[in-house]
Scaffold this active site. Structure first.
Site, PDB file in Angstrom:
ATOM      1  N   HIS A  82       1.285  -0.946   0.454  1.00  0.00           N
ATOM      2  CA  HIS A  82       0.160   0.184   0.082  1.00  0.00           C
ATOM      3  C   HIS A  82       0.953   1.052  -0.188  1.00  0.00           C
ATOM      4  O   HIS A  82       1.688   0.898   0.361  1.00  0.00           O
ATOM      5  CB  HIS A  82      -1.164   0.408   1.178  1.00  0.00           C
ATOM      6  CG  HIS A  82      -1.654  -1.205   1.506  1.00  0.00           C
ATOM      7  ND1 HIS A  82      -1.567  -1.806   3.163  1.00  0.00           N
ATOM      8  CD2 HIS A  82      -2.197  -1.645   0.707  1.00  0.00           C
ATOM      9  CE1 HIS A  82      -1.742  -2.543   2.958  1.00  0.00           C
ATOM     10  NE2 HIS A  82      -3.002  -2.688   1.081  1.00  0.00           N
ATOM     11  N   HIS A  84       0.590   4.822   2.294  1.00  0.00           N
ATOM     12  CA  HIS A  84       0.498   4.792   3.521  1.00  0.00           C
ATOM     13  C   HIS A  84       0.601   6.503   3.051  1.00  0.00           C
ATOM     14  O   HIS A  84       1.579   6.856   2.359  1.00  0.00           O
ATOM     15  CB  HIS A  84       1.224   4.538   4.672  1.00  0.00           C
ATOM     16  CG  HIS A  84       0.457   3.422   4.965  1.00  0.00           C
ATOM     17  ND1 HIS A  84       0.816   2.818   5.702  1.00  0.00           N
ATOM     18  CD2 HIS A  84       0.707   2.399   3.504  1.00  0.00           C
ATOM     19  CE1 HIS A  84      -0.187   1.650   5.782  1.00  0.00           C
ATOM     20  NE2 HIS A  84       0.123   0.922   4.249  1.00  0.00           N
ATOM     21  N   HIS A  99      -2.891   4.157   5.567  1.00  0.00           N
ATOM     22  CA  HIS A  99      -3.102   4.284   4.814  1.00  0.00           C
ATOM     23  C   HIS A  99      -3.573   5.328   3.215  1.00  0.00           C
ATOM     24  O   HIS A  99      -4.645   5.777   4.315  1.00  0.00           O
ATOM     25  CB  HIS A  99      -4.327   3.412   3.742  1.00  0.00           C
ATOM     26  CG  HIS A  99      -3.913   1.961   3.537  1.00  0.00           C
ATOM     27  ND1 HIS A  99      -5.022   0.688   3.615  1.00  0.00           N
ATOM     28  CD2 HIS A  99      -3.196   1.097   4.691  1.00  0.00           C
ATOM     29  CE1 HIS A  99      -4.358  -0.243   3.935  1.00  0.00           C
ATOM     30  NE2 HIS A  99      -3.736  -0.558   4.589  1.00  0.00           N
ATOM     31  N   HIS A 107     -11.440   0.912   3.480  1.00  0.00           N
ATOM     32  CA  HIS A 107     -10.527  -0.268   2.105  1.00  0.00           C
ATOM     33  C   HIS A 107     -11.038  -1.490   1.387  1.00  0.00           C
ATOM     34  O   HIS A 107     -12.108  -1.694   1.459  1.00  0.00           O
ATOM     35  CB  HIS A 107     -10.020  -0.770   3.409  1.00  0.00           C
ATOM     36  CG  HIS A 107      -8.645  -1.576   2.737  1.00  0.00           C
ATOM     37  ND1 HIS A 107      -7.374  -1.629   2.322  1.00  0.00           N
ATOM     38  CD2 HIS A 107      -8.483  -3.135   2.975  1.00  0.00           C
ATOM     39  CE1 HIS A 107      -6.583  -2.608   1.837  1.00  0.00           C
ATOM     40  NE2 HIS A 107      -7.016  -3.356   2.257  1.00  0.00           N
ATOM     41  N   HIS A 116      -8.929   3.100  -0.707  1.00  0.00           N
ATOM     42  CA  HIS A 116      -8.604   3.810  -0.538  1.00  0.00           C
ATOM     43  C   HIS A 116      -7.486   4.657  -1.387  1.00  0.00           C
ATOM     44  O   HIS A 116      -7.267   3.581  -2.106  1.00  0.00           O
ATOM     45  CB  HIS A 116      -7.569   3.616   0.819  1.00  0.00           C
ATOM     46  CG  HIS A 116      -8.108   2.797   1.822  1.00  0.00           C
ATOM     47  ND1 HIS A 116      -7.810   1.962   3.094  1.00  0.00           N
ATOM     48  CD2 HIS A 116      -8.944   3.656   3.033  1.00  0.00           C
ATOM     49  CE1 HIS A 116      -8.104   2.183   3.841  1.00  0.00           C
ATOM     50  NE2 HIS A 116      -9.002   2.971   3.607  1.00  0.00           N
ATOM     51  N   ASP A 119      -4.209   1.885  -2.172  1.00  0.00           N
ATOM     52  CA  ASP A 119      -4.793   0.637  -1.193  1.00  0.00           C
ATOM     53  C   ASP A 119      -4.341  -0.484  -2.828  1.00  0.00           C
ATOM     54  O   ASP A 119      -5.279  -0.324  -4.360  1.00  0.00           O
ATOM     55  CB  ASP A 119      -6.619   0.538  -1.755  1.00  0.00           C
ATOM     56  CG  ASP A 119      -6.830   0.565  -0.599  1.00  0.00           C
ATOM     57  OD1 ASP A 119      -6.031   0.466   0.913  1.00  0.00           O
ATOM     58  OD2 ASP A 119      -8.193   0.043   0.163  1.00  0.00           O
ATOM     59  N   HIS A 156       3.679  -5.562   3.332  1.00  0.00           N
ATOM     60  CA  HIS A 156       3.690  -6.160   4.954  1.00  0.00           C
ATOM     61  C   HIS A 156       3.767  -7.753   5.242  1.00  0.00           C
ATOM     62  O   HIS A 156       4.137  -8.568   4.230  1.00  0.00           O
ATOM     63  CB  HIS A 156       1.545  -5.937   4.759  1.00  0.00           C
ATOM     64  CG  HIS A 156       1.270  -4.972   4.825  1.00  0.00           C
ATOM     65  ND1 HIS A 156       1.049  -3.719   6.537  1.00  0.00           N
ATOM     66  CD2 HIS A 156       1.085  -3.500   4.427  1.00  0.00           C
ATOM     67  CE1 HIS A 156       1.466  -2.574   6.083  1.00  0.00           C
ATOM     68  NE2 HIS A 156       0.244  -2.436   4.989  1.00  0.00           N
ATOM     69  N   ARG A 179       4.362  -4.407   9.248  1.00  0.00           N
ATOM     70  CA  ARG A 179       5.152  -3.940   8.016  1.00  0.00           C
ATOM     71  C   ARG A 179       6.422  -4.081   8.392  1.00  0.00           C
ATOM     72  O   ARG A 179       7.264  -3.996   9.210  1.00  0.00           O
ATOM     73  CB  ARG A 179       4.628  -2.353   8.980  1.00  0.00           C
ATOM     74  CG  ARG A 179       3.531  -2.241   8.842  1.00  0.00           C
ATOM     75  CD  ARG A 179       3.381  -0.278   9.316  1.00  0.00           C
ATOM     76  NE  ARG A 179       2.563   0.147   9.232  1.00  0.00           N
ATOM     77  CZ  ARG A 179       0.946   1.469   9.178  1.00  0.00           C
ATOM     78  NH1 ARG A 179       2.447   2.517   9.027  1.00  0.00           N
ATOM     79  NH2 ARG A 179       0.560   1.287   9.720  1.00  0.00           N
TER      80      ARG A 179
HETATM   81 CU   LIG Z   1      -0.009  -1.551   3.731  1.00  0.00          CU
END
Ligand SMILES: [Cu+2]
Ligand SMILES: *[C@@H]1O[C@H](CO)[C@@H](O)[C@H](O)[C@H]1NC(C)=O
Ligand SMILES: *[C@@H]1O[C@H](CO)[C@@H](O)[C@H](O)[C@H]1NC(C)=O
Ligand SMILES: *[C@@H]1O[C@H](CO)[C@@H](O)[C@H](O)[C@H]1NC(C)=O
Ligand SMILES: *[C@@H]1O[C@H](CO)[C@@H](O)[C@H](O)[C@H]1NC(C)=O
Ligand SMILES: *[C@@H]1O[C@H](CO)[C@@H](O)[C@H](O)[C@H]1NC(C)=O
Ligand SMILES: *[C@@H]1O[C@H](CO)[C@@H](O)[C@H](O)[C@H]1NC(C)=O
Length: 188
Positions: A82, A84, A99, A107, A116, A119, A156, A179
């Site tokens: 993603h 962020h 995000h 999401h 998002h 995303d 992630h 993360r």
């Molecule tokens: Cu993320």
């Protein structure tokens, strides 16, 4: 009158700079734009590294191409990926925030209408834990109000459920886990 001339010169200068500001908002780059993020794990013992290029070849609102490699991930897995909110790495990957979500949506998956801006779904790793990225996204931008330049990218340690997990957290984080690595998107 001297002071009247001075005042009108000021007004002229002020309106000229306003015109300039309208024509060149924030002096942003214009397409073609190439950006890059170097990903690093937040811990001293992290094994995850990567570099990902974002390219917007033609005008605003055109798709952005995403290419790159991320190494050191779990083998043969889908891993959440993603943009962020913030390019702040002072507290590892945590300080990149949530995000990137300038439209205040829930999401979702990259192809969902409700998602998002940040995303980008999951990346697929091979048997060696290497993800090779080569896809386009129609929502992220490198120019304009939804530009991702200067923001964070996070890969992630878990799989993004793409908002389909039927829990509230699924609709904010996709339950993608901790993360594994992050970085800041800059101009290439
Ligand atoms: Cu993320
Ligand atoms: C890496 O270090 C963190 C603490 O910084 C520790 O919690 C974690 O277990 C370590 N991981 C490995 C694989 O050694
Ligand atoms: C950056 O992140 C740190 C740690 O979360 C936070 O204390 C700091 O306020 C953030 N900086 C800015 C400018 O938001
Ligand atoms: C974002 O949307 C939620 C509901 O979906 C709402 O409660 C919240 O106030 C909104 N935030 C902003 C800043 O508009
Ligand atoms: C999203 O849509 C594009 C076509 O617009 C398609 O090529 C791509 O496979 C779709 N992605 C997913 C994850 O379904
Ligand atoms: C990336 O995908 C495009 C379109 O699907 C393809 O033409 C290109 O060869 C791919 N590049 C790499 C390095 O795999
Ligand atoms: C989501 O949160 C709301 C309010 O806290 C709660 O009423 C609802 O049951 C939760 N939904 C799920 C699917 O967990």
């Amino acid at each position: 009158m001297f002071s009247k001339t001075l005042v009108s010169s000021f007004l002229l200068l002020a309106s000229l700079s306003q015109i300039q500001a309208n024509f060149f908002p924030h002096h942003e780059p214009t397409p073609p734009i190439k950006a890059i993020v170097y990903l690093r794990g937040p811990e001293a013992n992290s094994t995850v590294t990567g570099s990902v290029v974002f390219e917007q070849a033609s005008g605003p609102n055109e798709p952005v191409k995403i290419t790159g490699t991320i190494k050191g991930l779990t083998p043969s897995a889908l891993r959440g990926f993603h943009v962020h909110q913030s390019g702040n790495l002072t507290d590892g990957c945590t300080s990149t925030g949530a995000h990137y979500n300038p439209k205040n949506q829930t999401h979702g998956a990259p192809n969902d209408t409700v998602r998002h801006v940040g995303d980008l779904g999951n990346v697929q790793t091979d048997a060696n834990g290497v993800a090779t990225l080569n896809f386009t996204d129609k929502v992220i931008q490198l120019t304009g109000p939804y530009s991702i330049l200067g923001r964070g990218v996070v890969v992630h340690a878990g799989t993004d459920d793409l908002g389909k997990g039927n829990t509230n957290v699924s609709l904010s984080t996709g339950n993608a886990g901790t993360r594994a690595a992050c970085g800041v998107i800059g101009l290439a």
